[in-house]
Design an enzyme around this catalytic site. Structure first.
Site, mmCIF file in Angstrom:
data_model
loop_
_atom_site.group_PDB
_atom_site.id
_atom_site.type_symbol
_atom_site.label_atom_id
_atom_site.label_comp_id
_atom_site.label_asym_id
_atom_site.label_seq_id
_atom_site.Cartn_x
_atom_site.Cartn_y
_atom_site.Cartn_z
ATOM 1 N N LYS A 172 9.152 82.576 74.889
ATOM 2 C CA LYS A 172 7.838 83.181 75.151
ATOM 3 C C LYS A 172 6.887 82.986 73.981
ATOM 4 O O LYS A 172 5.766 83.485 73.999
ATOM 5 C CB LYS A 172 7.999 84.686 75.415
ATOM 6 C CG LYS A 172 8.921 85.016 76.562
ATOM 7 C CD LYS A 172 9.042 86.538 76.701
ATOM 8 C CE LYS A 172 10.083 86.912 77.731
ATOM 9 N NZ LYS A 172 10.367 88.366 77.699
ATOM 10 N N ARG B 81 32.103 73.750 68.522
ATOM 11 C CA ARG B 81 33.015 74.195 67.471
ATOM 12 C C ARG B 81 32.450 75.318 66.616
ATOM 13 O O ARG B 81 33.118 76.318 66.349
ATOM 14 C CB ARG B 81 33.392 73.020 66.551
ATOM 15 C CG ARG B 81 34.452 72.128 67.107
ATOM 16 C CD ARG B 81 34.237 70.707 66.663
ATOM 17 N NE ARG B 81 33.124 70.173 67.400
ATOM 18 C CZ ARG B 81 33.238 69.565 68.589
ATOM 19 N NH1 ARG B 81 34.406 69.357 69.095
ATOM 20 N NH2 ARG B 81 32.170 69.140 69.236
ATOM 21 N N THR B 82 31.229 75.125 66.135
ATOM 22 C CA THR B 82 30.694 76.091 65.170
ATOM 23 C C THR B 82 30.577 77.473 65.810
ATOM 24 O O THR B 82 31.046 78.474 65.252
ATOM 25 C CB THR B 82 29.325 75.618 64.646
ATOM 26 O OG1 THR B 82 29.484 74.297 64.131
ATOM 27 C CG2 THR B 82 28.812 76.528 63.549
ATOM 28 N N HIS C 264 24.389 72.162 56.788
ATOM 29 C CA HIS C 264 25.404 72.849 57.589
ATOM 30 C C HIS C 264 26.524 73.244 56.602
ATOM 31 O O HIS C 264 27.595 72.654 56.594
ATOM 32 C CB HIS C 264 25.916 71.884 58.653
ATOM 33 C CG HIS C 264 26.710 72.510 59.758
ATOM 34 N ND1 HIS C 264 27.180 73.800 59.714
ATOM 35 C CD2 HIS C 264 27.124 71.995 60.942
ATOM 36 C CE1 HIS C 264 27.861 74.048 60.828
ATOM 37 N NE2 HIS C 264 27.834 72.976 61.589
ATOM 38 N N ARG D 94 21.920 79.255 64.066
ATOM 39 C CA ARG D 94 21.715 77.800 64.182
ATOM 40 C C ARG D 94 20.330 77.589 64.770
ATOM 41 O O ARG D 94 19.995 78.161 65.808
ATOM 42 C CB ARG D 94 22.766 77.148 65.057
ATOM 43 C CG ARG D 94 22.394 75.703 65.371
ATOM 44 C CD ARG D 94 23.494 74.923 66.007
ATOM 45 N NE ARG D 94 24.540 74.606 65.044
ATOM 46 C CZ ARG D 94 25.516 73.736 65.281
ATOM 47 N NH1 ARG D 94 25.584 73.116 66.447
ATOM 48 N NH2 ARG D 94 26.435 73.492 64.371
HETATM 49 C C1 NCD Z 1 27.658 68.857 63.863
HETATM 50 C C2 NCD Z 1 26.319 69.554 63.831
HETATM 51 O O1 NCD Z 1 25.997 70.353 64.704
HETATM 52 O O2 NCD Z 1 25.618 69.296 62.860
HETATM 53 N N1 NCD Z 1 28.593 69.468 64.670
HETATM 54 C C3 NCD Z 1 29.326 70.521 64.174
HETATM 55 O O3 NCD Z 1 28.802 71.552 63.850
HETATM 56 N N2 NCD Z 1 30.638 70.343 64.022
HETATM 57 C C4 NCD Z 1 27.584 67.390 63.984
HETATM 58 C C5 NCD Z 1 26.782 66.778 65.079
HETATM 59 O O4 NCD Z 1 26.191 67.448 65.916
HETATM 60 O O5 NCD Z 1 26.765 65.549 65.098
#
Ligand code: NCD
Length: 316
Positions: free
Chosen positions: A87, A57-58, A142, A109
């Site tokens: 590396k 999703r993100t 997040h 991320r």
């Molecule tokens: C979450 C995450 O990556 O922190 N997912 C997301 O971004 N919607 C939740 C998860 O991984 O459980």
């Protein structure tokens, strides 16, 4: 606001305006005429999306959001394996290199808590006009997920003030819960109920923050308390952040089923950042209170509104 690193950094003035922006964005994007106009908003601005951890999703909503506004996108998934991190390159060297390619926004991320902060500080030290967006830093935060959670709560309940929020699951490692609690704690008369196995209780610093701010909260192992909630925010056990022995002990203890929600308030909402395993049973998907897929869709509008704002375009 230049970078989006953690949820504490949003203030109420920003949030009030932002919720209006996101609502407007949802309306514009769903209007076929206005939609054409949005594609002209940020032409030629570069977005670099760099994901060291897995994402559905993100990443997809950020990348779609960028392209919907005419931005140009370069993207790496699984950066731990496909970038020079494999590396042995440090995150700082990677970010410094990316800055040379003039992205307007870097969506990051990473598996380490604090990585987005490190990247943002480096950008500032180099005096670059680049915004870092934290798309999840290990078991840290997040913040853009919290914005879309907030937007969903406001849209579905029509209010945020005065609500009772039951947050359940792996509250120790679940970064979405950390950001959401910090964000909702900015609204008056909020109450929190944290539901988790004893081993996965809400991070200490966050509980302390609530205590110091005089915000009512309690911790329990009893999922029956969801009956008192206006928002039930359920989460997955973060298997990748614990050993197998602990996972085996806690897994499956916090599934909610139709019989669990039978006693829930009629006007409540059930949210989940997704992905879900078996902690919300499929039969609940037909319950009108289950809004997790609406929540995921809202991520698109929220991320469009956010990037527009960071790049100086006013949505309304
Ligand atoms: C979450 C995450 O990556 O922190 N997912 C997301 O971004 N919607 C939740 C998860 O991984 O459980």
């Amino acid at each position: 606001m230049k970078h989006i690193v953690c949820a504490q950094e949003f203030d109420r003035k920003f949030l009030d305006q932002f919720l209006l922006d996101a609502a407007a964005m949802k309306e514009y994007w769903n209007n076929p005429i206005w939609r054409l106009n949005i594609q002209e908003w940020l032409p030629g601005q570069n977005v670099c999306s760099f994901f060291y951890e897995e994402s559905t999703r993100t990443r997809i909503s950020f990348e779609t959001a960028a392209q919907n506004m005419g931005m140009r996108l370069v993207s790496t998934t699984n950066a731990g394996a496909f970038s020079s991190a494999k590396k042995g390159e440090t995150l700082s060297d990677t970010i410094q290199t990316l800055m040379g390619y003039a992205p307007r926004v870097i969506v990051l991320r990473h598996n380490e808590e604090g990585s987005a902060r490190t990247a943002a500080e480096l950008v500032d030290a180099c005096g670059k006009e680049v915004s870092i967006i934290n798309a999840g830093d290990g078991q840290g935060q997040h913040p853009t997920q919290a914005l879309l959670d907030l937007f969903t709560i406001q849209s579905e309940l029509g209010r945020v003030e005065g609500i009772t929020v039951a947050v359940g699951g792996d509250l120790l490692h679940g970064r979405t819960t950390h950001s959401l609690v910090y964000l909702l704690a900015k609204y008056p008369n909020i109450r929190f109920i944290f539901i988790s196995p004893n081993e996965l209780k809400m991070k200490e610093g966050i509980v302390e923050h609530l205590t110091q701010s005089g915000i009512p909260h309690r911790e329990t192992e009893d999922k029956g308390v969801i009956a008192d909630a206006d928002v039930v925010y359920w989460t997955r056990t973060q298997r990748e952040r614990m050993d197998e022995e602990l996972f085996a002990r806690v897994n499956g203890r916090y599934s909610i089923t139709a019989s669990d929600v039978a006693g829930m308030k009629r006007g409540a909402v059930i949210l989940h950042p997704l992905p879900r395993l078996d902690e919300i049973s499929r039969e609940l998907d037909r319950d009108p209170r289950a809004k997790y897929f609406v929540q995921a869709e809202n991520g698109l509008y929220v991320r469009m509104a956010l990037m527009a704002r960071l790049c100086g375009v006013s949505v309304r």
